[in-house]
Design an enzyme around this catalytic site. Structure first.
Site, PDB file in Angstrom:
ATOM      1  N   ASP A   1     -12.817   2.366   4.720  1.00 43.11           N
ATOM      2  CA  ASP A   1     -11.656   2.168   5.587  1.00 43.11           C
ATOM      3  C   ASP A   1     -12.075   1.534   6.913  1.00 43.11           C
ATOM      4  O   ASP A   1     -11.227   1.168   7.720  1.00 43.11           O
ATOM      5  CB  ASP A   1     -10.951   3.502   5.851  1.00 43.11           C
TER       6      ASP A   1
ATOM      7  N   ASP B   1      -6.088   5.212  -5.502  1.00 41.45           N
ATOM      8  CA  ASP B   1      -6.708   5.936  -4.383  1.00 41.45           C
ATOM      9  C   ASP B   1      -6.968   7.394  -4.740  1.00 41.45           C
ATOM     10  O   ASP B   1      -6.422   7.935  -5.723  1.00 41.45           O
ATOM     11  CB  ASP B   1      -5.770   5.847  -3.170  1.00 41.45           C
TER      12      ASP B   1
ATOM     13  N   ARG C   1      -5.313  16.237   3.938  1.00 38.02           N
ATOM     14  CA  ARG C   1      -4.310  15.222   4.259  1.00 38.02           C
ATOM     15  C   ARG C   1      -2.930  15.690   3.765  1.00 38.02           C
ATOM     16  O   ARG C   1      -2.190  14.921   3.157  1.00 38.02           O
ATOM     17  CB  ARG C   1      -4.675  13.891   3.614  1.00 38.02           C
TER      18      ARG C   1
ATOM     19  N   ASP D   1       0.831  -1.205   0.000  1.00 35.47           N
ATOM     20  CA  ASP D   1       0.000   0.000   0.000  1.00 35.47           C
ATOM     21  C   ASP D   1       0.865   1.255   0.000  1.00 35.47           C
ATOM     22  O   ASP D   1       2.062   1.233  -0.341  1.00 35.47           O
ATOM     23  CB  ASP D   1      -0.975  -0.061   1.193  1.00 35.47           C
ATOM     24  N   ASP D   2       0.302   2.361   0.427  1.00 37.83           N
ATOM     25  CA  ASP D   2       0.910   3.686   0.410  1.00 37.83           C
ATOM     26  C   ASP D   2       2.282   3.699   1.094  1.00 37.83           C
ATOM     27  O   ASP D   2       2.447   3.095   2.163  1.00 37.83           O
ATOM     28  CB  ASP D   2      -0.055   4.621   1.153  1.00 37.83           C
TER      29      ASP D   2
HETATM   30  C1  GLA Z   1      -6.811   5.552   1.999  1.00 37.16           C
HETATM   31  C2  GLA Z   1      -7.276   4.145   1.699  1.00 37.16           C
HETATM   32  C3  GLA Z   1      -6.557   3.168   2.575  1.00 37.16           C
HETATM   33  C4  GLA Z   1      -5.072   3.306   2.380  1.00 37.16           C
HETATM   34  C5  GLA Z   1      -4.659   4.728   2.633  1.00 37.16           C
HETATM   35  C6  GLA Z   1      -3.206   4.943   2.287  1.00 37.16           C
HETATM   36  O1  GLA Z   1      -7.290   5.978   3.216  1.00 37.16           O
HETATM   37  O2  GLA Z   1      -8.666   4.026   1.830  1.00 37.16           O
HETATM   38  O3  GLA Z   1      -6.975   1.852   2.285  1.00 37.16           O
HETATM   39  O4  GLA Z   1      -4.736   2.917   1.074  1.00 37.16           O
HETATM   40  O5  GLA Z   1      -5.425   5.652   1.888  1.00 37.16           O
HETATM   41  O6  GLA Z   1      -2.789   6.232   2.500  1.00 37.16           O
END
Ligand code: GLA
Length: 731
Positions: A549, A479, A444, A367-368
């Site tokens: 989330d 995203d 953010r 992920d991120d």
């Molecule tokens: C969003 C997504 C999460 C994750 C974060 C990463 O909130 O919904 O699942 O990928 O970004 O920053």
């Protein structure tokens, strides 16, 4: 024949499998919307043309005269602004003289097999055998604005789609102030409106209210469809329930600002319009140019709200989502986000892959935080090159190790964003969405990248292509983590600034299209701070969307039930996480409903957890096609203080079904009887747990009482069970 035109009565009849929609070309070329509802054979609907005309200083057309017809009361097919129809208008176009009186009248039509595409935009598709299309051209003779109303009817389901094109046939520029994609004039206001409201972590709650005089509805002006409202609305009979009664469902195939409005007037009739939100919108239409408004999917049924949902589900599965993963099993994935946030490196990710490689997980998603110097959410969006401090040697060593462990590999992107602390921003400060002389708002810690610009899209695409083409990447999570304010592009001149929002979303679609075309095998999942961009536009590109989330299964019940109002189960990303409120069995049982995966740290799994994960994944495979291809029946919804949620998936040929029961809060030991839905009453079904056989009739009309063991099992907060029945010979 789905569409016919009766020259004698100048009426178009548009029939789907079970609905009819009737349009009349009235005197002076006015288009009237005479009927939408259950299929009827008639074309003579002259009584439906007139409604009480003089309730509120209504005005007359000077040619027709004051003999009953007034645009203000008539069932107008596509309501225009400023020409004596005072209800909410679907269309307003300002002309070179500066007024926006808009008045379109029929000039021509075409009927043909199949269904057209909308250039550069998502839309449902159909073969020539599945659908027929009617295009009606109507012109404003004074300004030369030509509107084409496009209707496609499907012969194997109760779906009709509507979209609109505007062409400037004059020699002068004109400016579109509003152009809705659909307009319906219902002859009464005896409906409840259902919409989906939400927020981050609590998406798509079902809200039902009786229509009242005036304007009501759902909208977004956030630049995206958004968490707060969804581009879905239904008008249902006041008495309609999940299982019976009339329901009209409308869903806009669009991911930007939208508006879905119902107005009830002095005649107690209802106009419903859906399309691009006219707030913050205007489009310059030069001579010869055409503007395409997005598509609305319209569903009609008299078999209740549940059937309305199932019609949407089947339609999106068959006629909207394009992915090889419709027919192929999707991998069970593990995503590192909730377990690590930004704190990971190659070793940690490989350890995750190792830990799950033996339990049946198929893919690791990083992920991120893998790019630029992103160690928290304040930098690097726009710098899509690997952070070698975390991933030494780049992606290759990581992907090879993950692949060697037998897992596929997926990656996270947020292509439409830019961090002020990024090389991209330092090189191109004017590439963010902004207006002159104002510091743009942060969300953010990030700004929005101006993807309405082709040069910006090319830059991002080239960066993405470099990574995706050089590495073996099987999945991409896209995203979008903020709303858009300060809406403007450095390239748009002042008079075109209000085109920004629509141009932005067209830019997004262009990027997604590049991704799909270049990497057709990629499994593509959309996301927007959880489920902030869960709409049919996105489903055209990605077969699944991260639903929320919030991964707590009890919260997820409401989120998934609400989302199922129009979106198929298989489109909902659903993961088992480390959330605390329930045990692993319920986490799995709730996540099974959607595109299944894990979002936790697997390195310290106990033996017991390993066994649970194994059996969850076995369930995932066992029920995969039943959930993907079967029909969803909502049996008890989790809203309005309900202490349980019960749902089932029934195979389309009615040969098999599964039912899931979840207790939200335990109560005094109720006697629990589950009344099944959607079975064949004349067939018999065997409970796979105890071998008992019952008729479909019994299971639906008497219901299945849980036995003592099952009752004890579910009588705890967050407890659940799944029952599975297969077809059997009579007992
Ligand atoms: C969003 C997504 C999460 C994750 C974060 C990463 O909130 O919904 O699942 O990928 O970004 O920053």
């Amino acid at each position: 024949m789905g569409i016919t035109y009766n020259e004698e009565t100048s009426t178009f009849k548009l029939d789907t499998l079970g609905s009819s929609y009737i349009i009349k070309v009235y005197q002076e070329g006015y288009l009237l919307n005479l009927y939408y509802g259950k299929k009827i054979p008639d074309t003579n609907l002259s009584l439906f043309e007139m409604r009480m005309p003089n309730a509120s200083f209504s005005l007359a057309n000077p040619v027709i005269g004051e003999h009953g017809f007034t645009p203000d009361s008539a069932p107008i097919e596509y309501g225009c602004n400023g020409a004596a129809d005072f209800r909410i208008s679907a269309l307003a176009v300002r002309n070179v003289n500066g007024d926006d009186v808009t008045d379109i009248r029929y000039i021509a039509h075409r009927i043909y097999k199949g269904k057209p595409v909308i250039p550069g935009q998502p839309a449902s598709f159909a073969t020539e055998d599945e659908a027929e299309t009617l295009e009606i051209d109507a012109i404003d003779k004074v300004t030369g604005l030509q509107i084409t109303l496009v209707y496609a009817v499907f012969n194997n389901t109760n779906v009709m789609t509507k979209s609109v094109r505007a062409t400037n046939t004059s020699e002068n520029t004109m400016w579109i102030e509003r152009i809705f994609s659909s307009c319906n004039d219902f002859p009464s206001m005896d409906y409840d409106m259902i919409t989906l409201w939400g927020r981050w972590m609590k998406e798509r709650n079902v809200e039902r209210r009786p229509l009242a005089h005036g304007v009501q509805g759902a909208e977004s002006k956030r630049g995206v469809s958004g968490h707060a409202q969804n581009p879905f609305a239904a008008l249902v009979a006041r008495t309609a329930t999940e299982d019976q009664g009339e329901a009209y469902g409308f869903n806009l195939v669009y991911s930007g600002n939208f508006s879905a409005l119902a107005e009830c007037d002095f005649n107690a009739t209802t106009r419903f319009i859906m399309g691009i939100n006219p707030v913050d919108f205007e489009w310059t239409l030069n001579p010869g140019e055409t503007f395409h408004a997005p598509e609305v999917v319209c569903v009609y049924t008299d078999e209740g709200i549940g059937e309305m949902s199932r019609i949407f589900h089947r339609f999106y599965t068959n006629n909207l989502i394009r992915s090889k993963y419709l027919e192929e099993k999707r991998p069970v994935l593990i995503n590192n986000w909730e377990a690590t946030y930004f704190d990971f490196n190659t070793d940690k990710l490989v350890a995750f892959a190792e830990a799950v490689s033996k339990v049946g997980v198929d893919m690791l998603v990083m992920d991120d935080g893998w790019f630029g110097h992103r160690n928290k959410d304040d930098s690097s969006l726009g710098d899509w090159y690997v952070n070698e401090e975390k991933l030494p040697g780049g992606l290759q060593p990581l992907i090879s190790k993950v692949n060697e462990l037998g897992l596929k590999f997926g990656i996270w992107y947020e292509p439409e964003m830019i961090s002020p602390d990024s090389d991209l921003y330092r090189a191109h400060p004017d590439w963010c969405v902004h207006v002159d002389n104002r510091d743009p708002m942060l969300g953010r810690n990030q700004l929005v990248l101006d993807v309405s610009r082709e040069d910006v899209r090319d830059n991002i695409w080239n960066q993405m292509y470099a990574v995706l083409s050089k590495n073996k990447i099987d999945y991409l999570k896209w995203d979008f983590n903020r709303n858009i304010a300060d809406a403007g592009s450095a390239l748009l001149p002042p008079e075109r600034k209000k085109e920004f929002f629509h141009r932005f979303i067209l830019g997004t679609y262009d990027l997604m299209n590049r991704l799909m075309t270049n990497f057709p095998d990629l499994l593509f999942e959309n996301c927007s701070g959880g489920g902030g961009r869960f709409d049919p536009g996105m489903l055209y590109y990605s077969p699944q969307i991260w639903t929320s989330d919030n991964t707590d299964p009890l919260s997820r019940l409401a989120i998934q039930f609400g989302t199922s109002m129009c979106y198929p189960a298989a489109t909902m990303g659903a993961h088992v996480s480390a959330s605390k409120r329930t045990g692993y069995d319920t986490k799995g049982n709730v996540a099974l409903w959607g595109s299944f995966g894990y979002e936790l740290d697997p390195r310290n799994f106990t033996e017991e957890q390993i066994e649970l994960v194994r059996s969850q994944i076995a369930d995932y495979h066992k029920y995969y096609w039943l959930i993907r291809k079967g029909d969803l029946y909502r049996i008890t919804d989790p809203f309005n203080g309900s202490n349980k949620a019960v749902w089932s998936f029934v195979a389309q040929d009615k040969s098999e079904f599964m039912v899931t029961y979840v207790t939200i809060t335990k109560c005094e030991m109720d006697h629990i009887v589950i009344k099944m839905k959607g079975l064949n009453p004349n067939r018999f079904y065997k409970n796979e747990e105890d071998g008992q056989v019952y008729s479909g009739a019994l299971l639906m009309y008497a219901g299945l009482p849980l036995n003592m063991m099952q009752m004890f099992k579910v009588n705890q907060d967050g407890a659940s069970l799944i029952l599975h029945f297969t077809e059997a010979r009579e007992a």
